[in-house]
Design a protein around this motif. Sequence first.
Motif, PDB file in Angstrom:
ATOM      1  N   PHE A  11       5.140  -3.779   5.295  1.00 18.39           N
ATOM      2  CA  PHE A  11       6.198  -2.808   5.094  1.00 18.39           C
ATOM      3  C   PHE A  11       6.668  -2.174   6.391  1.00 18.39           C
ATOM      4  O   PHE A  11       7.736  -1.598   6.447  1.00 18.39           O
TER       5      PHE A  11
ATOM      6  N   ALA B  53       6.381  -2.092  -3.495  1.00 21.59           N
ATOM      7  CA  ALA B  53       6.558  -2.537  -4.883  1.00 21.59           C
ATOM      8  C   ALA B  53       7.858  -2.024  -5.487  1.00 21.59           C
ATOM      9  O   ALA B  53       8.500  -2.723  -6.278  1.00 21.59           O
ATOM     10  N   PHE B  54       8.286  -0.821  -5.075  1.00 20.85           N
ATOM     11  CA  PHE B  54       9.484  -0.237  -5.696  1.00 20.85           C
ATOM     12  C   PHE B  54      10.752  -1.031  -5.406  1.00 20.85           C
ATOM     13  O   PHE B  54      11.755  -0.877  -6.095  1.00 20.85           O
TER      14      PHE B  54
ATOM     15  N   TYR C 139      11.790  -2.857  -8.456  1.00 18.72           N
ATOM     16  CA  TYR C 139      12.064  -2.085  -9.673  1.00 18.72           C
ATOM     17  C   TYR C 139      13.383  -2.457 -10.351  1.00 18.72           C
ATOM     18  O   TYR C 139      13.641  -2.013 -11.446  1.00 18.72           O
TER      19      TYR C 139
ATOM     20  N   SER D  96      14.991  11.829   9.460  1.00 14.13           N
ATOM     21  CA  SER D  96      15.366  10.495   9.863  1.00 14.13           C
ATOM     22  C   SER D  96      15.417   9.625   8.627  1.00 14.13           C
ATOM     23  O   SER D  96      14.602   9.776   7.719  1.00 14.13           O
ATOM     24  N   PHE D  97      16.397   8.740   8.565  1.00 17.74           N
ATOM     25  CA  PHE D  97      16.471   7.835   7.426  1.00 17.74           C
ATOM     26  C   PHE D  97      16.610   6.403   7.901  1.00 17.74           C
ATOM     27  O   PHE D  97      17.429   6.092   8.767  1.00 17.74           O
TER      28      PHE D  97
ATOM     29  N   ASP E 228      15.854   0.744   3.306  1.00 24.43           N
ATOM     30  CA  ASP E 228      14.913  -0.306   2.945  1.00 24.43           C
ATOM     31  C   ASP E 228      15.638  -1.617   2.725  1.00 24.43           C
ATOM     32  O   ASP E 228      15.097  -2.691   2.922  1.00 24.43           O
TER      33      ASP E 228
ATOM     34  N   ASN F 101      21.280   2.715  -1.359  1.00 21.73           N
ATOM     35  CA  ASN F 101      19.958   3.052  -0.845  1.00 21.73           C
ATOM     36  C   ASN F 101      19.993   4.313   0.020  1.00 21.73           C
ATOM     37  O   ASN F 101      19.055   5.102   0.032  1.00 21.73           O
TER      38      ASN F 101
ATOM     39  N   GLU G  16      20.919   7.413  -2.705  1.00 24.46           N
ATOM     40  CA  GLU G  16      20.033   7.720  -3.838  1.00 24.46           C
ATOM     41  C   GLU G  16      19.042   8.831  -3.465  1.00 24.46           C
ATOM     42  O   GLU G  16      18.539   9.543  -4.324  1.00 24.46           O
ATOM     43  N   SER G  17      18.784   8.982  -2.147  1.00 30.69           N
ATOM     44  CA  SER G  17      17.814   9.971  -1.680  1.00 30.69           C
ATOM     45  C   SER G  17      18.053  11.377  -2.200  1.00 30.69           C
ATOM     46  O   SER G  17      17.116  12.130  -2.388  1.00 30.69           O
TER      47      SER G  17
ATOM     48  N   HIS H 185      14.334  13.523  -6.149  1.00 31.32           N
ATOM     49  CA  HIS H 185      13.991  12.243  -5.528  1.00 31.32           C
ATOM     50  C   HIS H 185      12.968  12.509  -4.420  1.00 31.32           C
ATOM     51  O   HIS H 185      13.031  13.546  -3.765  1.00 31.32           O
ATOM     52  N   SER H 186      12.048  11.564  -4.212  1.00 27.39           N
ATOM     53  CA  SER H 186      10.982  11.824  -3.233  1.00 27.39           C
ATOM     54  C   SER H 186      11.521  11.964  -1.808  1.00 27.39           C
ATOM     55  O   SER H 186      10.830  12.449  -0.919  1.00 27.39           O
ATOM     56  N   MET H 187      12.766  11.529  -1.590  1.00 27.19           N
ATOM     57  CA  MET H 187      13.345  11.627  -0.255  1.00 27.19           C
ATOM     58  C   MET H 187      14.269  12.840  -0.154  1.00 27.19           C
ATOM     59  O   MET H 187      14.743  13.160   0.925  1.00 27.19           O
TER      60      MET H 187
ATOM     61  N   ARG I 217      13.803  16.353  -0.695  1.00 25.18           N
ATOM     62  CA  ARG I 217      13.072  17.312   0.151  1.00 25.18           C
ATOM     63  C   ARG I 217      13.872  18.537   0.587  1.00 25.18           C
ATOM     64  O   ARG I 217      13.543  19.182   1.584  1.00 25.18           O
TER      65      ARG I 217
ATOM     66  N   GLU J  31       8.199   8.585   7.167  1.00 26.11           N
ATOM     67  CA  GLU J  31       9.642   8.538   7.006  1.00 26.11           C
ATOM     68  C   GLU J  31      10.043   7.777   5.751  1.00 26.11           C
ATOM     69  O   GLU J  31      11.011   8.087   5.096  1.00 26.11           O
ATOM     70  N   LYS J  32       9.258   6.723   5.448  1.00 24.57           N
ATOM     71  CA  LYS J  32       9.596   5.894   4.307  1.00 24.57           C
ATOM     72  C   LYS J  32       9.454   6.702   3.036  1.00 24.57           C
ATOM     73  O   LYS J  32       8.531   7.478   2.873  1.00 24.57           O
ATOM     74  N   LYS J  33      10.380   6.480   2.135  1.00 21.34           N
ATOM     75  CA  LYS J  33      10.353   7.237   0.896  1.00 21.34           C
ATOM     76  C   LYS J  33       9.608   6.436  -0.153  1.00 21.34           C
ATOM     77  O   LYS J  33      10.129   5.498  -0.713  1.00 21.34           O
ATOM     78  N   LEU J  34       8.363   6.782  -0.391  1.00 23.61           N
ATOM     79  CA  LEU J  34       7.617   6.094  -1.422  1.00 23.61           C
ATOM     80  C   LEU J  34       7.799   6.848  -2.729  1.00 23.61           C
ATOM     81  O   LEU J  34       7.587   8.051  -2.776  1.00 23.61           O
ATOM     82  N   PRO J  35       8.184   6.158  -3.791  1.00 22.10           N
ATOM     83  CA  PRO J  35       8.291   6.852  -5.072  1.00 22.10           C
ATOM     84  C   PRO J  35       6.926   7.394  -5.498  1.00 22.10           C
ATOM     85  O   PRO J  35       5.895   6.847  -5.120  1.00 22.10           O
ATOM     86  N   GLU J  36       6.955   8.467  -6.281  1.00 19.96           N
ATOM     87  CA  GLU J  36       5.724   9.126  -6.712  1.00 19.96           C
ATOM     88  C   GLU J  36       4.722   8.140  -7.314  1.00 19.96           C
ATOM     89  O   GLU J  36       3.534   8.209  -7.067  1.00 19.96           O
TER      90      GLU J  36
ATOM     91  N   VAL K 290       4.336   4.881  -6.855  1.00 18.77           N
ATOM     92  CA  VAL K 290       3.688   4.021  -5.874  1.00 18.77           C
ATOM     93  C   VAL K 290       2.624   4.813  -5.130  1.00 18.77           C
ATOM     94  O   VAL K 290       1.510   4.339  -4.879  1.00 18.77           O
TER      95      VAL K 290
ATOM     96  N   GLU L  43      -4.286  -2.187   6.136  1.00 21.38           N
ATOM     97  CA  GLU L  43      -4.582  -2.346   4.722  1.00 21.38           C
ATOM     98  C   GLU L  43      -5.517  -3.493   4.406  1.00 21.38           C
ATOM     99  O   GLU L  43      -6.242  -3.465   3.435  1.00 21.38           O
TER     100      GLU L  43
END
Lengths: 533, 310
Positions: free
Chosen positions: A53, A131-132, A135, A434-435, A438, A444, A447-448, A453-455, A457, B38-43, B45, B82
């Motif tokens: 990743f 993994a997301f 989705y 910073s963005f 992905d 993308n 959507e933040s 949303h987790s981004m 904040r 920085e990466k946005k990991l969904p809850e 994950v 990992e």
Amino acid sequence: MKKYWIFSLALLIVLITGLTGCTTGADKSKGGEKVLNLNLSGEPSSLDPAKAFDEDSLDVTNNLFEGLMRLDQNHQPKPAVAKEVKVSPDGLTYTFMLNKTKWSNGEELTAHDFEFAWKRVLDPKTAAEPAFLLYFIKGAEEFNTGKGSADQVGVKALDDYTLEVKLARPTPSFLQLTSYPVYFPVYKKGAEKNPNLYNEADTYISNGAFKMAEWKHDDHVKLVKNEHYHKNQTVKLSAIHFSMVTDSKTVYQLFKTKKLDVVGKKSIPPDLLPTMIKNGEVKLREGNGLAFFRFNVKKEPFTNAKIRKAFALAIDRKLIAEQVVGSGEQPAYAYVAPSAPNNFRKKGGDLIKDAQFEEAKKLLAEGMKEEGWTTLPPVTLLYSNSTEQSKKIVEAVQEMYRKHLGVEVSLQAKETKVYFADQRNKNYVMTTSSFLADYNDAYNYLESFQTDHSMNRTNWSNKKYDELLQKAANSGNQEERDQHLHEAEKILFDEMPVFPLYYYSSGAAEQEGITGIIRHPVGPSDYTSADKQ
Amino acid sequence: MNRYIIRRLFQMVITLWVIATLTFLMMKAIPGDPFSGEKKLPEQVLKNLMSYYHLDEPIPVQYLIYMKSLLQLDLGPSIKYETRTVNTIISESFPVSAQLGTQALILAVVTGLLLGVVAALRHNRLIDYGAMFFAVLGISVPSFVLAPLMQKYLAVEWELFPVATWEGWEYSILPSIALAAFPLATITRLMRSSMVEVLTQDYIRTARSKGLPPYLVVFRHTIRNSILPIVTIIGPLTVGILTGSFVIEKIFSIPGIGKYFVESISNRDYPLIMGVTLFYSSLLIFVNFLVDLAYGLIDPRIQLFKKGGN
């Protein structure tokens, strides 16, 4: 005296053995061997396609494997393992007809390997970070979050060479996504016996232009040409040697002494970068993502939209991008970067004007009046102390606020992980951000800022914005989708919970005679068609 | 003697347990977690990741889980890397640091002792001043200045040595010298001052006056008596050098263990923080034990254990 003799003799021996040893060296191109010498910024965190990743891990895996699609020079997905694709009219079912290809051990690669690989990524037990990105497939999110089962995931090998994928919603960028490492096939027969086959070189089976030859942790990874690759006659390099040098000054010295063929802009010492850009050694290209600022809209004074706007307008982005950062970045006047596809930025235009000091002052006064404040509540600017550059930027910003708004902003430096934790817990007033996308899609980017949303904040929440994003996600029509996204981006700038600073740029320096490396604004580099003279 | 050793071993285990517990608690007290970035990991994950590493359990449970696997000498999986376990990371990277460290240590001890002895014997003469000049330089020039300078001149400009990376013995020369500089200087200064002092002692005068040849006076009486302070520092020094140097390993790109001491903390790689800390502590405790035993051999005045018999 005797002692001196022994001492000088010892020193001489050390020197001589040292000197004679120097004749052997790193991998050189000898006798028709073409070895491309590259550097990773350190040990890649994982070369398992399910888990890779970070940039380094993705760069290596991308050249070891081949997915259904591969991005061409113009960043468009082109069939790779897939021979052709049929998309149903509603955009929800993709049927991939596969070429007959082989794994690096000579065994047949089938559609079952893809089905197995994708379900492996989604299995919660794998705990795969990317993994997301899967989705979009029907049933994928449910399986990954423990609410569904593997059987309900919408990917199925109809026969050995036909893969059917059912999506949860129409996704115009799905074909682009299938070129990313997390969508790569996995050698099912091996992985069922040994789930950790991608942890070490001797069990590593892949299907790309190159196969794993050596992987000495913390030291180097060596890939050699894969004779079983289905288009192996187009591959010109015989090997790729990735060293893992972390120190940027050392990287620079190795490049200068031609031990490295290519160095990325990020691994060049920041003080040398502007000169190397100016004299053309480093070639720039459009980058991925942007640097921006977040306001915490639940903390005073940024509860007021006018005050947020005032703070956004009092910044001279051009000055920061060109003078403070000075390595090819473009000042940003919107959120979605120009490298996003379908000319999204050109069509959307600029959404904020640069350095509007008078307007900013006026808005600040109006905002304070609305709130009934005679003095502005204190503003602290949170930033990460990881780089010298971030410090320079916040100091410049502090000075601009002092000069153009008459506001004294205090700076708060925190260690990187603490900084991110504070950001996520919304424990700040204003923060650098910073963005990085992905996958290359305006969706993308935007959507933040949906509610929670987790981004996000920022505590910012806007029903209309959420609705527009939802509509965009469910629309199969590119035009219509973009229309929703443009509208959403405008709302973002009307309310200003964030404001942009500059778009990142990418770049690299190459030795003479290196050709054919394909790079994309988003996603790993491709050395499949690279050549070295 | 056996009883002494058993008692010491018991103390060593207790010390390690205390270190493990304190490190565990302090490490958990640092804000931030391995996955914030920085990466946005969904809850969801994030949840999968947390439960994969048992980070969703309460801290006492996490502690028990860790201690249980520690008893089986299993240091757990690394979070940042990992696909690797802490055991393999240490077993792969320590030998590299140890090789480099041994070379540096031999260089430092041999040259340091030699320079120190010569300087003391030629007290306040040109050789003494020369040796002390280098010693002061070695102590005051930090390795992050010395190493890039050596790299620039010895490797890039004069092409005598390879610039960096780890591909053969010749690649270890520059880093060994850079790593040896500080301990070499320390040993030189310590040996010199200790020896100057011993040389003024009455027994040296006695040895000389009874007509012993000068080299015997130096070897049999002076060096043996003045080496004790060196033995004291050599234990921790060895452990420090063998476990690598973050700066040297980074500059010369050496796949050693040094960087993990620093990086594991900034990555919040909990199992790796514990692993390298415990590894370093056990090494240090063990070497100190060896040094204590060595005292008894070198200095008859020190008695570690009552002579058996009566």
